[in-house]
Every structure is written in structure tokens, then in C-alpha cells.
Write an enzyme that holds these catalytic residues in place. Structure first.
Site, PDB file in Angstrom:
ATOM      1  N   LYS A  66     -14.793  -3.435  -2.456  1.00 27.63           N
ATOM      2  CA  LYS A  66     -15.541  -2.209  -2.171  1.00 27.63           C
ATOM      3  C   LYS A  66     -14.729  -0.976  -2.480  1.00 27.63           C
ATOM      4  O   LYS A  66     -15.269   0.110  -2.598  1.00 27.63           O
ATOM      5  CB  LYS A  66     -16.087  -2.184  -0.745  1.00 27.63           C
ATOM      6  CG  LYS A  66     -15.124  -2.467   0.389  1.00 27.63           C
ATOM      7  CD  LYS A  66     -15.910  -2.416   1.710  1.00 27.63           C
ATOM      8  CE  LYS A  66     -15.420  -3.362   2.776  1.00 27.63           C
ATOM      9  NZ  LYS A  66     -14.062  -3.140   3.260  1.00 27.63           N
TER      10      LYS A  66
ATOM     11  N   LYS B 280     -10.291  -9.615  -7.434  1.00 29.53           N
ATOM     12  CA  LYS B 280     -11.429  -9.776  -6.532  1.00 29.53           C
ATOM     13  C   LYS B 280     -12.371  -8.582  -6.640  1.00 29.53           C
ATOM     14  O   LYS B 280     -11.909  -7.453  -6.748  1.00 29.53           O
ATOM     15  CB  LYS B 280     -10.879  -9.865  -5.097  1.00 29.53           C
ATOM     16  CG  LYS B 280     -11.601 -10.803  -4.192  1.00 29.53           C
ATOM     17  CD  LYS B 280     -10.861 -10.976  -2.874  1.00 29.53           C
ATOM     18  CE  LYS B 280     -11.095  -9.801  -1.949  1.00 29.53           C
ATOM     19  NZ  LYS B 280     -10.732 -10.069  -0.551  1.00 29.53           N
TER      20      LYS B 280
ATOM     21  N   LYS C 156       0.815  -1.225   0.000  1.00 35.49           N
ATOM     22  CA  LYS C 156       0.000   0.000   0.000  1.00 35.49           C
ATOM     23  C   LYS C 156       0.843   1.267   0.000  1.00 35.49           C
ATOM     24  O   LYS C 156       0.348   2.333  -0.350  1.00 35.49           O
ATOM     25  CB  LYS C 156      -0.967  -0.010   1.187  1.00 35.49           C
ATOM     26  CG  LYS C 156      -2.076  -1.043   1.018  1.00 35.49           C
ATOM     27  CD  LYS C 156      -3.004  -1.067   2.217  1.00 35.49           C
ATOM     28  CE  LYS C 156      -4.118  -2.094   2.019  1.00 35.49           C
ATOM     29  NZ  LYS C 156      -4.923  -2.287   3.222  1.00 35.49           N
TER      30      LYS C 156
END
Ligand code: AMP
Length: 318
Positions: free
Chosen positions: A193, A190, A109
């Protein structure tokens, strides 16, 4: 009864993937465990988002968890149980920068960014606090969180060895392989959200939006009588549609074309989401009731976590 704990971060809108891969198993678990289900709003602060966006995401998620039938559980917001943040600090005094720097998720990240929020670096310690406060004996965890739960065990063992036996060391278990819903526009990743809207079905998408997203989903160019079949490597898009259809109670038997498959998937998803959306609308019309459920849940969490936090503080000499 064994205790089960799951936290969902309000980092976007809950998707069909969250429903099939998380909310549904969470609902099923209520029969055999004392379930604590939380909205990890503190974790959502590890990346920038406006207060309004966060508040809206928390309210929507809080209402959706109830609408999804998790009302036999203790539902809570992490930020309403101060022990989480406080124990996280105490555990930061046991964790080292070396081990946090080895966390794969942090490396991924923060890659190609000069600087990120400090909390992105320390959030695995908050996660350790989230877990240890509830003294679960087992933590079922998917691959992406395994390293964080191993860190949780390491921190608990080190704390106990340094300051005395305070924490129960949780055992890591592998959950039964659940539904893994892939992105409709890019079936190699995947459904998420925080991913692009086009490939994600959110739980509040109206039927026409579901229809449009499924209609535009990526398949492949094969035609012929056997085109509708499962093949995870060669046909990820079609396989994903079949998986979704089956998980929503349908079957691809007898379906010969991608057009017919997409219609069947749309109908099954719309039927799956309908009752949840209906219940959501009722609950959203009564926000005071939802707030009351979460206030009661937080109260219960404060009772459960208080003694653990007190024991940790006192062991450290505070
Ligand atoms: P996340 O949305 O990544 O924070 O994950 C929250 C929970 O939902 C975890 O239990 C995930 O395993 C589950 N989940 C998220 N996305 C999917 C997906 N596409 N398919 C199945 N389960 C998912």
C-alpha cells in the site's frame, strides 16, 4: 473462544495483496475466534503525512474493513483506546535503547537518513502494548514482524520478573502460508500500500483501472504453448498473475497466451472486487453508521484493556 488480534496501519490504500493475504483470512477467522481488528492510526504517525491524508486513509480503511465482511468482529481505532499509548509508555520504561536499536525494520527504515521520528524507533514497544493489552495466548506472525513479537515476549517476561505477573506471555505461531501477491510492475517485490501505484491494485480501483494495470503488468518474452506456467524464479510476473487468478477463483488451465491470461486475471479481479466495492459505496453513504460501529468497538476495547493497564500501573507503583 480464543482471542485473535490484528492491526492494519493506514499508511496508504489497501491493496489486493491486503485483501488476499490479510482481510480474507481475517474474515475466515471470525468463525472460530473472538476477533479484535484495529486500525493502527498511531503507527501511521511514525512517518510524516498530512492530517488530511491520515484522516482520509483512516475513513477509507474503516469503511473497507466493514465492506470486506469483518462485521462479526470488534472493529476499533487504536487512537480511540488510550490504553495503547499509555501502556506503550510504561513498557518503554522496561525496554532498552540497545534492544530497540537492534530492530531490523528500524535499521532499514532509518538507513541513509540523518534523523527520523522518535516514534519510528519506539513503535515496536507500542506494538508490544497493542498485543499484551488483549492477552492473546498465540500471535500468528509473518517473518517481517517476528523480531517485534519476540521483543513483545521479552518485554512481558522482563516486566513480570521485575514487577510481578501482569502479562500473559504470547506464543509465536507461524500462520499457514497465505497468498503473497507481488507488485505487477516489479514482481520481485511485494505489492504494497505504500509502493508505486502502477504495480498495485487498490481495493477501490474501478474495472478500467484494474484492466490497465493488469494489461501493463510485467511478464517475460517467452512465447510458445507452455509459456503460461508457474515458475517462481524464472517467471515471477507470469507466476504472480496465475496466483492472483487462482486466488480469485479462476484457473489458468487451457490459457495459452499472456494476452488471454491478462484478460482472465482482469475478469477474476473485477469479479472479486465488485461486491466489495458495492458494499463500500453503501457504507460510505452512511458515515454515521461506520463511526458508530467503531465507537462501539472502542468502547469494548476499553473494557477489555482497562484491567490490564490498571494492573500494570499498580505493579509499577503508580
Ligand atoms: P502491510 O500492508 O504491509 O501493513 O500488511 C498488512 C497485512 O496485509 C499483513 O497481514 C500482510 O501480511 C498483508 N499483506 C500486505 N501486502 C501483502 C501482499 N502483497 N500479499 C499478501 N499479503 C499482504
Amino acid at each position: 473462544m480464543p482471542r485473535r488480534l490484528s492491526l492494519l496501519t493506514p499508511s496508504g490504500r489497501l491493496t489486493l495483496g491486503n485483501l488476499l493475504g490479510a482481510l480474507r483470512p481475517m474474515r475466515a477467522a471470525q468463525a472460530g475466534a473472538d476477533c479484535f481488528y484495529g486500525i493502527s492510526d498511531l503507527h501511521a504517525l511514525t512517518t510524516p503525512r498530512s492530517p488530511e491524508t491520515l484522516r482520509a486513509a483512516v475513513t477509507e480503511q474503516a469503511t473497507l474493513l466493514l465492506a470486506a465482511g469483518l462485521d462479526d468482529s470488534i472493529l476499533f481505532r487504536q487512537s480511540q483506546v488510550p490504553a495503547h499509548a499509555e501502556l506503550a509508555y510504561l513498557l518503554e520504561c522496561v525496554a532498552t535503547t540497545g534492544e530497540l536499536g537492534r530492530m531490523i525494520q528500524f535499521k532499514e527504515k532509518s538507513r541513509r537518513r540523518e534523523s527520523v521520528r522518535t516514534s519510528l524507533f519506539t513503535y515496536p514497544v507500542l506494538m508490544a502494548a497493542d498485543i499484551l493489552l488483549y492477552r492473546p495466548t498465540r500471535v500468528p506472525v509473518g517473518d517481517d514482524q517476528r523480531q517485534h513479537v519476540e521483543l513483545t515476549r521479552d518485554l512481558a517476561l522482563r516486566f513480570n520478573a521485575t514487577y510481578g505477573e501482569v502479562f500473559t506471555i504470547p506464543e509465536i505461531t507461524v500462520p499457514p502460508a497465505g497468498a503473497r501477491v507481488m507488485d505487477l510492475a516489479d514482481p520481485t517485490r511485494k505489492m504494497s500500500k505504500s509502493g508505486p501505484e502502477a504495480g498495485s491494485i487498490t481495493l477501490l480501483d474501478p474495472p478500467e483501472v484494474v484492466r490497465r494495470k493488469v494489461a501493463r503488468s510485467v511478464t517475460d518474452s517467452e512465447t510458445g504453448p507452455d509459456a503460461v506456467r508457474t515458475d517462481r524464479t524464472a517467471k515471477p510476473g507470469v507466476t504472480n498473475l496465475i496466483d492472483i487468478l487462482v486466488a480469485c477463483g479462476g484457473s489458468a488451465d487451457g490459457i495459452a497466451t499472456y494476452g488471454a491470461l491478462k484478460t482472465a486475471v482482469t475478469d477474476a479481479v473485477v469479479a472479486e472486487l465488485g461486491p466489495l466495492q458495492e458494499r463500500y459505496r453503501e457504507l460510505a453513504a452512511d458515515p454515521a453508521h461506520v463511526a458508530e460501529v467503531y465507537a462501539r468497538g472502542a468502547e469494548r476495547c476499553r473494557e477489555v484493556t482497562g484491567p490490564v493497564l490498571t494492573a500494570a500501573r499498580s505493579a509499577m507503583g503508580l
